[in-house]
Design an enzyme around this catalytic site. Sequence first.
Site, PDB file in Angstrom:
ATOM      1  N   SER A 135       6.942   5.365   7.902  1.00 48.05           N
ATOM      2  CA  SER A 135       6.543   5.182   6.504  1.00 48.05           C
ATOM      3  C   SER A 135       5.041   4.983   6.381  1.00 48.05           C
ATOM      4  CB  SER A 135       7.293   3.999   5.892  1.00 48.05           C
ATOM      5  OG  SER A 135       7.038   3.961   4.504  1.00 48.05           O
ATOM      6  N   ASP A 203      13.426   2.611  -9.160  1.00 48.80           N
ATOM      7  CA  ASP A 203      12.644   2.952  -7.961  1.00 48.80           C
ATOM      8  C   ASP A 203      13.202   4.193  -7.269  1.00 48.80           C
ATOM      9  OD1 ASP A 203      11.309   0.673  -8.615  1.00 48.80           O
ATOM     10  OD2 ASP A 203      11.716  -0.420  -6.762  1.00 48.80           O
TER      11      ASP A 203
HETATM   12  N1  LIG Z   1      10.780   2.242   6.568  1.00 53.74           N
HETATM   13  C1  LIG Z   1      11.724   1.302   6.516  1.00 53.74           C
HETATM   14  N2  LIG Z   1      12.517   1.056   7.567  1.00 53.74           N
HETATM   15  C2  LIG Z   1      13.478   0.125   7.543  1.00 53.74           C
HETATM   16  N3  LIG Z   1      13.739  -0.661   6.472  1.00 53.74           N
HETATM   17  C3  LIG Z   1      12.990  -0.478   5.403  1.00 53.74           C
HETATM   18  C4  LIG Z   1      11.950   0.507   5.347  1.00 53.74           C
HETATM   19  N4  LIG Z   1      11.381   0.440   4.141  1.00 53.74           N
HETATM   20  C5  LIG Z   1      12.032  -0.532   3.476  1.00 53.74           C
HETATM   21  N5  LIG Z   1      12.997  -1.085   4.208  1.00 53.74           N
HETATM   22  C6  LIG Z   1      13.914  -2.169   3.820  1.00 53.74           C
HETATM   23  O1  LIG Z   1      13.556  -2.560   2.506  1.00 53.74           O
HETATM   24  C7  LIG Z   1      13.117  -3.939   2.477  1.00 53.74           C
HETATM   25  C8  LIG Z   1      11.941  -4.076   1.526  1.00 53.74           C
HETATM   26  O2  LIG Z   1      12.437  -3.850   0.249  1.00 53.74           O
HETATM   27  P1  LIG Z   1      11.905  -4.595  -1.022  1.00 53.74           P
HETATM   28  O3  LIG Z   1      12.666  -4.032  -2.141  1.00 53.74           O
HETATM   29  O4  LIG Z   1      11.935  -6.080  -0.834  1.00 53.74           O
HETATM   30  O5  LIG Z   1      10.359  -4.159  -1.103  1.00 53.74           O
HETATM   31  P2  LIG Z   1       9.738  -2.829  -1.715  1.00 53.74           P
HETATM   32  O6  LIG Z   1      10.816  -1.846  -1.978  1.00 53.74           O
HETATM   33  O7  LIG Z   1       8.642  -2.413  -0.811  1.00 53.74           O
HETATM   34  O8  LIG Z   1       9.098  -3.357  -3.074  1.00 53.74           O
HETATM   35  P3  LIG Z   1       9.634  -3.158  -4.607  1.00 53.74           P
HETATM   36  O9  LIG Z   1      11.127  -3.184  -4.544  1.00 53.74           O
HETATM   37  O10 LIG Z   1       9.091  -4.345  -5.331  1.00 53.74           O
HETATM   38  O11 LIG Z   1       9.037  -1.892  -5.041  1.00 53.74           O
HETATM   39  C9  LIG Z   1      12.741  -4.250   3.910  1.00 53.74           C
HETATM   40  O12 LIG Z   1      12.924  -5.640   4.129  1.00 53.74           O
HETATM   41  C10 LIG Z   1      13.730  -3.407   4.697  1.00 53.74           C
HETATM   42  O13 LIG Z   1      14.965  -4.049   4.802  1.00 53.74           O
HETATM   43  C1  LIG Z   2      11.660  -5.778  -9.948  1.00 48.27           C
HETATM   44  C2  LIG Z   2      12.238  -4.389 -10.247  1.00 48.27           C
HETATM   45  O1  LIG Z   2      12.277  -4.235 -11.663  1.00 48.27           O
HETATM   46  C3  LIG Z   2      11.327  -3.299  -9.726  1.00 48.27           C
HETATM   47  C4  LIG Z   2      11.049  -3.342  -8.261  1.00 48.27           C
HETATM   48  O2  LIG Z   2      10.188  -2.260  -7.936  1.00 48.27           O
HETATM   49  C5  LIG Z   2      13.627  -4.304  -9.672  1.00 48.27           C
HETATM   50  C6  LIG Z   2      14.408  -3.109 -10.185  1.00 48.27           C
HETATM   51  O3  LIG Z   2      14.159  -2.588 -11.266  1.00 48.27           O
HETATM   52  O4  LIG Z   2      15.367  -2.729  -9.481  1.00 48.27           O
HETATM   53 MG   LIG Z   3      12.427  -2.270  -3.214  1.00 47.27          MG
END
Ligand SMILES: Nc1ncnc2c1ncn2[C@@H]1O[C@H](COP(=O)(O)OP(=O)(O)OP(=O)(O)O)[C@@H](O)[C@H]1O
Ligand SMILES: C[C@@](O)(CCO)CC(=O)[O-]
Ligand SMILES: [Mg+2]
Length: 383
Positions: A135, A203
């Site tokens: 990633s 997302d």
């Molecule tokens: N490349 C990856 N490999 C393995 N697991 C991943 C990877 N990318 C994301 N994840 C999983 O997703 C989790 C992060 O998700 P989270 O929804 O908390 O953050 P985000 O998606 O980066 O932010 P947001 O949801 O606010 O946009 C990690 O803890 C892991 O479990």
């Molecule tokens: C915080 C949130 O609104 C966005 C995370 O990127 C969660 C969601 O919509 O699933």
């Molecule tokens: Mg996320």
Amino acid sequence: MEVRTRAPGKIILAGEHSVVHGSAAIAASIDLYTHVLFRLPPPSENHGSVELELKDMGLVFSWPSKILEEAFHSLDTLSSTPQSCSPTHLRLITSLVEEKNIPEAKIWLSSGVCAFLYLYTSIHGYKPATVAVTSELPLGSGLGSSASFCVSLAAALLALTSEVSVDDGNSQWLTLTESNLELVNKWAFEGEKIIHGKPSGIDNTVSTFGKVIMFKSGELTQMKSTMPLRMLITNTKVARNTKALVTGVSERAVRHPSAMHAVFTAVDFISKELAKAIEGPAADDISFTRREEIIEELMEMNQGLLQCMGVSHASIENVLRVTAKYKLTSKLTGAGGGGCVLTLLPTLLSNNIMEKVVADLESCGFQCLKVEVGGKGLEIYFG
Ligand SMILES: Nc1ncnc2c1ncn2[C@@H]1O[C@H](COP(=O)(O)OP(=O)(O)OP(=O)(O)O)[C@@H](O)[C@H]1O
Ligand SMILES: C[C@@](O)(CCO)CC(=O)[O-]
Ligand SMILES: [Mg+2]
């Protein structure tokens, strides 16, 4: 036989959290991707296992196909249509992941590994293969790493399991047809549910379809932006977890239903006004400037309401203070609690000022990312 997929991360311009409670939100894809390489071994190299390689983490997980078959024999895991993970299926998956003893410092990856096993056993069954993931996104920082992981994974699994059709194109990277994109999106949403608990679906949808979208109550509207949207992303590097933050907002909404309803309604109006500013008639620089001022005011209002929901953080407030010195407006993006902050870069902003802001932010220990906004969604490459 092998296939590669890549799915972008995203920024949320307005409406995070409120979108979980039915308000409109605006999101756009960014040109940072999660890449998946899915490889079915030729008979001579068959290792008899399902292997997941998380390359950036230096981790490899492997489950013998026989063990998976035994673990899930009482369940009919394979499914041609996307469905939610049953509590029994999730319990079995969780214990298979726990057995791997992921190091404490990387335990936050468990939910991603669980989502992998769910998508794999549901779409592809137990047949041996290797899945390698890399990633370009900072993980768990608000840029949709979990969604782009689920989208690229679901697409790769579907591509070598069932027939997928692609739109004609000249490049090696191809786009799936609309109905295939919808199928991938639905499976990715099921993976997101394992990672997030209660995602809105914004997302995975923006990661699948790309561009700039409005999203409300599960419905996607593609937007036609008529102005350049230049954004600086600042990663505060403060770790956070979307699931916990979404749960926190929901609990606050239970404690203060009327007040939080009013907050979510206000955000709904903010997102709709932002959509109007972005889609307004294309015109000269003067009117771009006016529209940028409107967007900045709406971002500021949205940030205030996110603070009211309890998802801002001292590090986010710090970025806001630094950028305000240069008369720039910022708001958190994604789930907040740390993670990333967006700053609008007006069209007339000089490179000189821009370099000063970046230097100032980086001197505080933050990391600045310059990204293209509103580009491609999921793509696939048959190697
Ligand atoms: N490349 C990856 N490999 C393995 N697991 C991943 C990877 N990318 C994301 N994840 C999983 O997703 C989790 C992060 O998700 P989270 O929804 O908390 O953050 P985000 O998606 O980066 O932010 P947001 O949801 O606010 O946009 C990690 O803890 C892991 O479990
Ligand atoms: C915080 C949130 O609104 C966005 C995370 O990127 C969660 C969601 O919509 O699933
Ligand atoms: Mg996320």
